[in-house]
Design a protein around this motif. Structure first.
Motif: not given
Length: 348
Positions: A2-12
């Motif tokens: 979940l943290r990786d998904v959140r980080n990926l979305l924040n990068s986008l």
């Protein structure tokens, strides 16, 4: 996950939104310099410019405090910056601790100190990825660049590590070569012969990288450097998506600032979250957004600001791939990366 998904979305959000000097989301990746001491004096490394009197080792309690705070949001931890991490007596403990807190740890080493005992401890630590910096394809070229190292010994260290690793999936193992811009055919031939030395071993990947000017510390008069595209500019995503901490707790804006030219704060005095949106880093972000990056000496001629893929910053692409690797695995994501590189070569 979940943290990786959140980080990926924040990068986008950073890529397609309107970033400001205030970063509403925490960093996705950390560079933690466990030491800036090194047993070599490599000719193309900015660490060779660091005075010996300004070197040291990160204390365990400082490291633990960083990991405890950052593990709530950062999922990737690089335990190196300027020095040789295997010099730190607590390196195996550090790796195991960060991995136990849910961070995927990556280690970059020159492998000169990698004896059998250290190899076994690295594998047992739970380390996610290790890359060996092996710059040269034979004794002459290697020892010319890696001053203080012996070609045969380092080669045997890497081969022995791979034999000990065997069929284990961790750590994902990379052999990295840094080369000057514009290799000739003879160099390519020697490179292929060198790689054949690993054909029977469980080496996961090979990376060939162009030599880097280290944000202007080296010039074309010293090395053949890749050309810089002055017609491009992308705000440096490092300032919004990563954090870099030197061995003494000093936070710097970029993983290229291993000499500590620009100080953003110190983890001994403030928390990571306080430093993350404190005045020094907000000023740098503002200058970057206003395209006044030339007012920051280390950013003035940095080629990182010119690199892109399909309109997205090259740096940001890398940071998003870190999250993808953590979610999908290194092998799958790096297959995608190779496809992206081939596509870039066609459209550039």
């Amino acid at each position: 996950m979940l943290r990786d998904v959140r980080n990926l979305l924040n990068s986008l959000r950073f890529a397609f939104g309107k970033p400001s000097e205030y970063a509403p989301y925490p960093p996705a990746a950390l560079w933690i310099e466990v030491t800036n001491k090194c047993n070599l004096r490599c000719v193309m490394c900015a660490n060779s410019l660091v005075e010996k009197s300004k070197t040291g080792f990160m204390e365990w309690e400082v490291f633990r405090r960083i990991v405890d705070e950052a593990s709530g949001y950062a999922t990737t931890a690089f335990l190196f910056l300027g020095g040789e991490p295997l010099l730190h007596r607590d390196i195996f403990r550090m790796i195991a601790y960060a991995e136990s807190r849910g961070m995927k740890v990556r280690l970059h080493t020159n492998a000169t100190l990698l004896d059998e005992a250290k190899a076994e401890k690295l594998i047992a630590s739970g380390l996610s990825l290790i890359s060996f910096s092996f710059d040269g394809y034979d004794k002459e070229s290697y020892e010319k660049v890696r001053v203080g190292a012996k070609f045969e010994r380092t080669l045997e260290n890497v081969r022995n590590f791979l034999k000990i690793k065997g069929s284990s999936k961790k750590p994902y193992t990379i052999l990295q070569n840094i080369v000057e811009y514009g290799e000739d055919e003879e160099t390519k031939r020697r490179r292929e012969a060198f790689y054949r030395m690993f054909s029977d071993l469980p080496l996961d990947d090979i990376e060939v990288r162009m030599i880097h000017p280290w944000a202007g510390k080296f010039s074309d008069s010293e090395f053949r450097l890749p050309p810089v595209r002055k017609d491009r500019f992308y705000p440096c995503a490092y300032l919004w998506r990563t954090m870099n901490i030197l061995w003494n707790g000093t936070v710097v804006p970029c993983c290229l600032d291993i000499t500590g030219e620009v100080t953003l704060g110190n983890v001994r005095e403030k928390s990571l979250r306080e430093i993350w949106n404190d005045l020094p880093i907000r000023r740098m972000r503002r200058l970057m957004l206003e395209r006044r990056h030339e007012e920051i000496e280390m950013c003035r001629n940095c080629q990182v600001l010119r690199d892109s893929f399909m309109g997205i910053s090259g740096v940001l692409t890398k940071i998003m791939l870190y999250s993808a690797e953590n979610m999908l695995g290194f092998r799958s994501t790096r297959a995608i990366t190779r496809g992206i590189k081939r596509l870039r070569s066609l459209v550039s």
